[in-house]
Design an enzyme around this catalytic site. Sequence first.
Site, short mmCIF file in Angstrom:
data_model
loop_
_atom_site.label_atom_id
_atom_site.label_comp_id
_atom_site.label_asym_id
_atom_site.label_seq_id
_atom_site.Cartn_x
_atom_site.Cartn_y
_atom_site.Cartn_z
N TYR A 99 -0.93 -0.70 10.33
CA TYR A 99 -1.38 -1.62 9.05
C TYR A 99 -0.14 -0.49 7.87
CZ TYR A 99 -3.84 -1.44 4.47
OH TYR A 99 -4.11 -1.53 2.82
N SER B 237 0.81 -1.09 0.19
CA SER B 237 0.43 -0.34 0.52
C SER B 237 1.17 1.00 0.01
CB SER B 237 -1.09 -0.30 0.97
OG SER B 237 -1.63 1.19 1.58
#
Length: 305
Positions: free
Chosen positions: A197, A184
């Site tokens: 995350y 990401s």
Amino acid sequence: MELLQQFFTALGLILCLQLMLKCIGFSKYLFPHLWGVLPTSFFQTMGEWAVVTGAGDGIGKAYSIELAHRGMNIVMISRTLEKMQKVALEIEQTTGRNVKIIQADFTKNKIYDHVEENLEGLEIGILVNNVGMLHSPDPCCFLAAPDNDENLINCNVISAVKMTRLVLKQMEQRRKGLILNISSAFGSFPCPLYALYSASKAFVTTFSKALRAEYKSKGIIIQAVTPYGVSTPMTKNQSTNMITKSSRDFVRESLNHVTHGSETFGCLAHAILGCIMNQVPTWVIHSSRLQECFLNIINAKLNKE
């Protein structure tokens, strides 16, 4: 005075070189034909089967469908059996490719013997380490999120390591293969309100780049895919726009760039956004006031719903 002039000349050359490198990077997305278009048979030359984790929906589903359209048999791995069965039927009916389903929960650590047994005997040419989860459905500070740290680390970090270890062995023996690790853009900088995350995706990106350096001489392509917005169930199926891509559109474009370096944003819009974000000082992103403002916007949106 002459020394100062030489300094500014050198600085100007460095800045021009940096700009030129950025332009070259953008050209991969703007003019892919200049970098060589992948033949339709490219993915099949890696091997017969593509393994996709988190394949029940979102990006994993899109990779399963698109790779089948590009000639691969598909191994779908996820905990959601009914979703995989539905996707498998779609793939078989529209492409005629074979699909194998393995039900496994990547938040658990005891699944890999089961996965390895079910992969035995398959010539795996492509691995897409896609499975992942957020710490919380909505952005929040670390202690405000559910205490699911172990689940997230198992799902986002351990899964990529374990699955790569299972598949990379045979790729090394055959001296060919493609591993795509779905990371990401939030892993490219320490992202407040997504702390765990962000850290997990930073691991995935670094892991991918290091592995690429180790195994590129053995004919194996390893790439980190670092998107910004993609509309998936994990992102609450956000409306698509210039930045937020549908999973199918994103995957189609990103697969055209698998030979273009150790990391790709996957599409032009995300590459431009990444370039902009790289110019924003970290202290701005880490500003308490900015975080507070962002949380207020999120809370107001949730209250309307």
